[in-house]
Structures are given as C-alpha cells and as structure tokens.
Design an enzyme around this catalytic site. Structure first.
Site, PDB file in Angstrom:
ATOM      1  N   PHE A 182      -9.136   2.949  -5.761  1.00  0.00           N
ATOM      2  CA  PHE A 182      -8.035   3.856  -5.291  1.00  0.00           C
ATOM      3  C   PHE A 182      -6.931   2.885  -4.969  1.00  0.00           C
ATOM      4  O   PHE A 182      -6.989   2.025  -4.040  1.00  0.00           O
ATOM      5  CB  PHE A 182      -8.642   4.753  -4.226  1.00  0.00           C
ATOM      6  CG  PHE A 182      -9.071   5.793  -4.608  1.00  0.00           C
ATOM      7  CD1 PHE A 182      -8.723   7.198  -4.691  1.00  0.00           C
ATOM      8  CD2 PHE A 182     -10.602   5.707  -4.889  1.00  0.00           C
ATOM      9  CE1 PHE A 182      -9.770   8.377  -5.072  1.00  0.00           C
ATOM     10  CE2 PHE A 182     -11.619   6.520  -5.352  1.00  0.00           C
ATOM     11  CZ  PHE A 182     -11.204   7.754  -5.527  1.00  0.00           C
ATOM     12  N   ASP A 183      -5.615   3.100  -5.201  1.00  0.00           N
ATOM     13  CA  ASP A 183      -4.367   2.928  -4.611  1.00  0.00           C
ATOM     14  C   ASP A 183      -4.385   3.429  -3.205  1.00  0.00           C
ATOM     15  O   ASP A 183      -4.934   4.657  -3.086  1.00  0.00           O
ATOM     16  CB  ASP A 183      -3.160   3.145  -5.452  1.00  0.00           C
ATOM     17  CG  ASP A 183      -1.782   2.820  -4.608  1.00  0.00           C
ATOM     18  OD1 ASP A 183      -1.902   1.508  -4.316  1.00  0.00           O
ATOM     19  OD2 ASP A 183      -0.924   3.576  -4.617  1.00  0.00           O
ATOM     20  N   LEU A 184      -3.577   2.989  -2.163  1.00  0.00           N
ATOM     21  CA  LEU A 184      -3.605   3.773  -0.731  1.00  0.00           C
ATOM     22  C   LEU A 184      -2.158   4.528  -0.803  1.00  0.00           C
ATOM     23  O   LEU A 184      -2.283   5.674  -0.923  1.00  0.00           O
ATOM     24  CB  LEU A 184      -3.516   2.705   0.279  1.00  0.00           C
ATOM     25  CG  LEU A 184      -3.905   3.346   1.591  1.00  0.00           C
ATOM     26  CD1 LEU A 184      -4.602   2.270   2.535  1.00  0.00           C
ATOM     27  CD2 LEU A 184      -2.710   3.785   2.386  1.00  0.00           C
TER      28      LEU A 184
END
Length: 220
Positions: free
Chosen positions: A7-9
């Site tokens: 996941f990107d944040l």
C-alpha cells in the site's frame, strides 16, 4: 492469486492532503512565492518531494533541497498530525491481513510514515513499512526494498495499491501489477494512463477487489 499487498500511504491508506498541502504552502511562502491555489498544491500529495519541487515549481536541485527542508520543518511539527485513515480502511486491513501479507511502500520519510500508522492504530497490520530514508528517492527503489524485506516473493503474487502514477510506474518498473485508487489525489485518467491493471473508486471496492485477488469469496 495475490499473497502480498503493498500500500502507498498518502492518498491511499490515509488522507494526508491537508498536512502535505499546508506544509508546501508554508515552504513556498517562506521562499517568497505568492499564495498558490489548491489545484496547484494537490499535485504534491503523493510524489517524491524532490520531483515535486523541481517539476511543479521549476526549482533546481539546490533550491528544491531548501524547500524540502522548510517543508519538513512544518510537516514534522504540524502536518503529520493532519492525517486520517480513509473510512473503512481499518476494516479492510483487518480482513485482508487474515489471508495475505501486507506492507507499506511510500515516498514519505519512513519515520514519518510509521508515526502516522502508529497514531491511527494500524502499524501492526503491516509486515514491512518502507519509505525514503534518503537513499530511495523514487517509488521503484522503495518497492524494490519492500520486496527484498518480504524475502523476494514471486512477483505474480504481489500487487501495489496507489493513488498516483508514481505508484503505478514505480511498481511496474519492478514487475509488480497495480491497483489504482481513484479516491485519492490523481487527476482524472492519470492512473489508467500510467498502466494500472485495476481501478477502484472507493475503499469498499478496494476491499472487495483485494479479497477476490487473494482468492476469498466475498461475504465469507
């Protein structure tokens, strides 16, 4: 079947826009820039800071480094606290974490990313959290390190979830398929054009897709 979900944040796990945009506004103001509209500031949510200040502001590397230093002064004191999980994301992480390995691959400073995840009570959901420690200025380098820390899984078992083309391009450079989170900060069409294999409009759609990719029957 997917067994590893990265996941990107910014704009994917959390809505960090207020903190990022406010810190960019502060940095540019300190450097004598006139106040910028939100449409301009939104571009900074997600991409690496060096790329943002050079591409969007026309700065050379030295000027961009100065802007980044001022930005971080404001972000560390104020902006980091403006980050909220997207509604339903905690449930997604709990459910998906039962059947897959989860990680974070972000262009943020790793320390700041961990602080946000801890504040929102979800740091424990992730087996690895990788950010830019100063030696990983591109998303491809961040994803490469995340894959290494996961033990070098088969790339066909990995998927990257992100809301900007930088996430998609960085993952594809590593041979990883991508899910584009259209609820984030990308302009319309950016994620599809960058090559995202799947697109989701909200966290509910993301949960259904991730569970399906992990081989789970929805509703079980």
């Amino acid at each position: 079947m997917k067994r590893y979900f990265l996941f990107d944040l910014d704009g994917t796990l959390c809505d960090t826009g207020a903190g990022v945009m406010g810190s960019v506004k502060y940095a540019l103001g300190k450097l004598g820039w006139p106040e910028q509209e939100e449409t301009f500031l939104r571009q900074f949510v997600g991409p690496p800071l060096m790329e943002s200040f050079t591409a969007f502001c026309g700065m050379d590397e030295a000027a961009a480094q100065q802007a980044i230093s001022i930005y971080r002064e404001k972000y560390n004191a104020w902006g980091v606290y403006q980050s909220q999980l997207y509604p339903g994301m905690d449930r997604l992480l709990t459910r998906l974490g039962e059947v897959a390995v989860l990680g974070v691959a972000t262009s943020k400073r790793e320390q700041g990313a961990r602080k946000i995840l801890a504040m929102r009570g979800v740091e424990g959901a992730f087996s690895v959290v990788v950010g830019d420690d100063g030696s990983r200025p591109s998303k491809a380098l961040v994803v490469t390190e995340a894959l290494r820390m996961l033990g070098g899984p088969e790339l066909a078992q990995v998927v990257m979830i992100g809301d900007r083309r930088y996430d998609v391009e960085g993952a594809l450079a590593c041979g990883v398929e991508t899910i584009g989170a259209e609820y984030g900060y990308a302009p319309a069409g950016e994620l599809a054009q960058a090559g995202a294999k799947w697109l989701v409009r909200n966290v509910g759609e993301l949960q259904e897709l991730c569970l399906s990719l992990a081989g789970e029957r929805i509703g079980e």
